[in-house]
Design a protein around this motif. Sequence first.
Motif, PDB file in Angstrom:
ATOM      1  N   ALA B  41      71.524  20.856  -7.866  1.00 22.66           N
ATOM      2  CA  ALA B  41      72.610  19.913  -8.155  1.00 22.66           C
ATOM      3  C   ALA B  41      72.161  18.957  -9.238  1.00 22.66           C
ATOM      4  CB  ALA B  41      72.955  19.129  -6.899  1.00 22.66           C
ATOM      5  N   LEU B  42      73.102  18.221  -9.785  1.00 25.59           N
ATOM      6  CA  LEU B  42      72.748  17.172 -10.743  1.00 25.59           C
ATOM      7  C   LEU B  42      72.135  16.001  -9.995  1.00 25.59           C
ATOM      8  CD1 LEU B  42      75.985  17.146 -12.908  1.00 25.59           C
ATOM      9  CD2 LEU B  42      73.731  18.014 -13.572  1.00 25.59           C
ATOM     10  N   PRO B  43      71.177  15.331 -10.599  1.00 25.61           N
ATOM     11  CA  PRO B  43      70.683  14.101  -9.995  1.00 25.61           C
ATOM     12  C   PRO B  43      71.821  13.087  -9.946  1.00 25.61           C
ATOM     13  CG  PRO B  43      69.402  14.687 -11.979  1.00 25.61           C
ATOM     14  CD  PRO B  43      70.526  15.657 -11.875  1.00 25.61           C
ATOM     15  N   GLY B  44      71.883  12.333  -8.866  1.00 27.87           N
ATOM     16  CA  GLY B  44      72.951  11.344  -8.742  1.00 27.87           C
ATOM     17  C   GLY B  44      73.061  10.865  -7.315  1.00 27.87           C
ATOM     18  N   GLY B  45      74.024   9.977  -7.073  1.00 25.59           N
ATOM     19  CA  GLY B  45      74.209   9.470  -5.726  1.00 25.59           C
ATOM     20  C   GLY B  45      75.150   8.295  -5.730  1.00 25.59           C
ATOM     21  N   ARG B  58      70.466   5.294 -13.665  1.00 23.49           N
ATOM     22  CA  ARG B  58      69.045   5.196 -14.016  1.00 23.49           C
ATOM     23  C   ARG B  58      68.178   5.168 -12.762  1.00 23.49           C
ATOM     24  NH1 ARG B  58      68.068   4.315 -19.393  1.00 23.49           N
ATOM     25  NH2 ARG B  58      69.864   3.632 -20.613  1.00 23.49           N
ATOM     26  N   ARG B  59      68.649   4.448 -11.755  1.00 24.86           N
ATOM     27  CA  ARG B  59      67.883   4.392 -10.508  1.00 24.86           C
ATOM     28  C   ARG B  59      67.804   5.768  -9.861  1.00 24.86           C
ATOM     29  NH1 ARG B  59      69.905   4.561  -5.887  1.00 24.86           N
ATOM     30  NH2 ARG B  59      71.924   3.673  -6.397  1.00 24.86           N
ATOM     31  N   GLU B  60      68.942   6.425  -9.748  1.00 23.48           N
ATOM     32  CA  GLU B  60      68.950   7.739  -9.104  1.00 23.48           C
ATOM     33  C   GLU B  60      68.075   8.736  -9.856  1.00 23.48           C
ATOM     34  OE1 GLU B  60      70.174   8.804  -6.295  1.00 23.48           O
ATOM     35  OE2 GLU B  60      71.596   7.259  -5.653  1.00 23.48           O
ATOM     36  N   LEU B  61      68.160   8.670 -11.165  1.00 18.35           N
ATOM     37  CA  LEU B  61      67.350   9.591 -11.958  1.00 18.35           C
ATOM     38  C   LEU B  61      65.865   9.369 -11.720  1.00 18.35           C
ATOM     39  CD1 LEU B  61      69.013   9.878 -15.438  1.00 18.35           C
ATOM     40  CD2 LEU B  61      68.095  11.750 -14.088  1.00 18.35           C
ATOM     41  N   SER B  65      63.990  12.284  -9.778  1.00 15.90           N
ATOM     42  CA  SER B  65      63.326  13.199 -10.706  1.00 15.90           C
ATOM     43  C   SER B  65      62.129  12.594 -11.436  1.00 15.90           C
ATOM     44  CB  SER B  65      64.337  13.670 -11.757  1.00 15.90           C
ATOM     45  OG  SER B  65      64.628  12.606 -12.647  1.00 15.90           O
ATOM     46  N   GLY B  66      61.994  11.279 -11.402  1.00 18.07           N
ATOM     47  CA  GLY B  66      60.899  10.652 -12.132  1.00 18.07           C
ATOM     48  C   GLY B  66      61.162  10.481 -13.620  1.00 18.07           C
ATOM     49  N   VAL B  67      62.384  10.731 -14.059  1.00 17.13           N
ATOM     50  CA  VAL B  67      62.707  10.632 -15.481  1.00 17.13           C
ATOM     51  C   VAL B  67      63.429   9.321 -15.776  1.00 17.13           C
ATOM     52  CG1 VAL B  67      64.139  11.593 -17.321  1.00 17.13           C
ATOM     53  CG2 VAL B  67      62.800  13.114 -15.864  1.00 17.13           C
ATOM     54  N   ASP B  68      63.043   8.692 -16.862  1.00 19.02           N
ATOM     55  CA  ASP B  68      63.630   7.421 -17.269  1.00 19.02           C
ATOM     56  C   ASP B  68      64.209   7.640 -18.671  1.00 19.02           C
ATOM     57  OD1 ASP B  68      64.188   4.782 -17.696  1.00 19.02           O
ATOM     58  OD2 ASP B  68      62.102   4.191 -18.040  1.00 19.02           O
ATOM     59  N   VAL B  69      65.506   7.921 -18.741  1.00 17.85           N
ATOM     60  CA  VAL B  69      66.097   8.344 -20.016  1.00 17.85           C
ATOM     61  C   VAL B  69      66.171   7.257 -21.068  1.00 17.85           C
ATOM     62  CG1 VAL B  69      67.527  10.282 -19.380  1.00 17.85           C
ATOM     63  CG2 VAL B  69      68.379   7.967 -18.987  1.00 17.85           C
ATOM     64  N   HIS B  70      65.976   7.672 -22.316  1.00 18.89           N
ATOM     65  CA  HIS B  70      66.206   6.805 -23.467  1.00 18.89           C
ATOM     66  C   HIS B  70      67.681   6.644 -23.698  1.00 18.89           C
ATOM     67  CE1 HIS B  70      62.257   8.202 -25.324  1.00 18.89           C
ATOM     68  NE2 HIS B  70      62.147   6.940 -25.048  1.00 18.89           N
ATOM     69  N   TYR B  71      68.274   7.806 -23.946  1.00 22.44           N
ATOM     70  CA  TYR B  71      69.638   7.820 -24.435  1.00 22.44           C
ATOM     71  C   TYR B  71      70.557   8.202 -23.301  1.00 22.44           C
ATOM     72  CZ  TYR B  71      73.722   8.740 -27.126  1.00 22.44           C
ATOM     73  OH  TYR B  71      74.996   8.681 -27.623  1.00 22.44           O
TER      74      TYR B  71
END
Lengths: 229, 229
Positions: B41-45, B58-61, B65-71
């Motif tokens: 599934a997609l990360p989310g909540g 950003r929190r859910e990601l 998953s441990g990823v902190d997106v730039h964009y």
Amino acid sequence: MIMKQSIKVAVDAVVFGYDPEKGISILLIRRKYEPFQKSWALPGGLVGNDESLEDAVRRELLEESGVDVHYLEQLYSFGKPGRDPRNRVVTVAYFGLVRPSDYQLAAQTDAEDVAWHGIAQIPRLAFDHRAIIDMAITRLRGKLAYEPVGFELLDKKFPFSDLENLYQTLLGREIDRRNFKKKIIGYGFLEELDETIQRKAGRPAHLYRFNKKKYDELKTKGYNFDLFL
Amino acid sequence: MIMKQSIKVAVDAVVFGYDPEKGISILLIRRKYEPFQKSWALPGGLVGNDESLEDAVRRELLEESGVDVHYLEQLYSFGKPGRDPRNRVVTVAYFGLVRPSDYQLAAQTDAEDVAWHGIAQIPRLAFDHRAIIDMAITRLRGKLAYEPVGFELLDKKFPFSDLENLYQTLLGREIDRRNFKKKIIGYGFLEELDETIQRKAGRPAHLYRFNKKKYDELKTKGYNFDLFL
DNA sequence: GCAAAAGTGTTAGACATACACCCATGT
DNA sequence: ACATGGGTGTATGTCTAACACTTTTGC
């Protein structure tokens, strides 16, 4: 982890209309109830439990303003805490285009009044509705460039100059009549009719009609419209 | 008029990554709990009561998953009744771009596993996440044409051929190396560095770097990028 | 006959496209 | 020496942008 969620979901609509005399307008209602009682606001309201988002916008629009939009697309969702003084409300904003002459406005339910407001004279609005409108205007300008948006806003039959004026209004600058006509006619989704119209002085103008079938054909063939000038 | 509303608000993220070897991928998690336990599934909540939508993604990601997106930008909101088997849930989907090499994936909280999946091999997904991804891919292709999206996906320093390949992958066809380079260099937001890199056989390639400052300058001047070929 | 709006072509320059050979390195 | 990927220029056609006078009507 997260406390029981208590967020409400609403929809709001930014509906644009165009009148060759008055320019681009937005449909606003005057709120009958608190909060922001008697303020102007976008038509909208809470989503029903078993209603899709789009159904909800269409229902609210019809209830509050008497308008039944042709063209409607999702714009953006606004959900900052605090945007509604009562509860946390996330609103999904929609973007619509209509021919104002097709409808007679009629305020009902939560609305005490409805009216078209020229985009240069938007009054102070309830909630963060001003920001929603600003985003809608940006979207409208953006769509201009790659979709013949104008045809949703003009009468079914219109003189070519209406289209010219609409584009000039939206782009905020003059465009070259000859080049513009060459380009639009070149796409082939406009039909010239035999009828003419004369609105003030001057030579009568031929009327044109948008041929949506032809337009959709071109679009599915991956045609790219580039309507800047 | 409407019964007390009981709709939940969630966020989901479609995060794209690019690897010169493996192409375009999407970040997916494997669900630890029902419904759709063990499905990808997609990360989310769900969104917290006092948390903005973007903070929630950003929190859910980060959690899942441990990823902190730039964009990160908002993609679209999905709210058809029935898209979640438990309650009515309206989800605001986001669109993100990262350099996969910047992160080490780490599944936590609701996620039992995380992985990059090539967009040609997306497994069956929970909820309507497949439709969300399809929309995100359309958006990614669309953005290509008018924004130099690629730079968020490539390493900070990259050989020109990486950019070429990224565009070829996204457009699904070959592009002319000479013309592409002429165009991109012409815009002036790329800096050529003195360093070179050599990944396999062949002549070493110069490295380039995206000059965001210059790009923003050009963009605010109303410059229009036209990156098709 | 004058004011107002509609209608109509041509030209020069900019930009997009098509195209092929040499260079630097590893094996 | 050959295989691999990197690097570069020119010529042609297409599209864009700039430009002004004539026509039809109302007053």
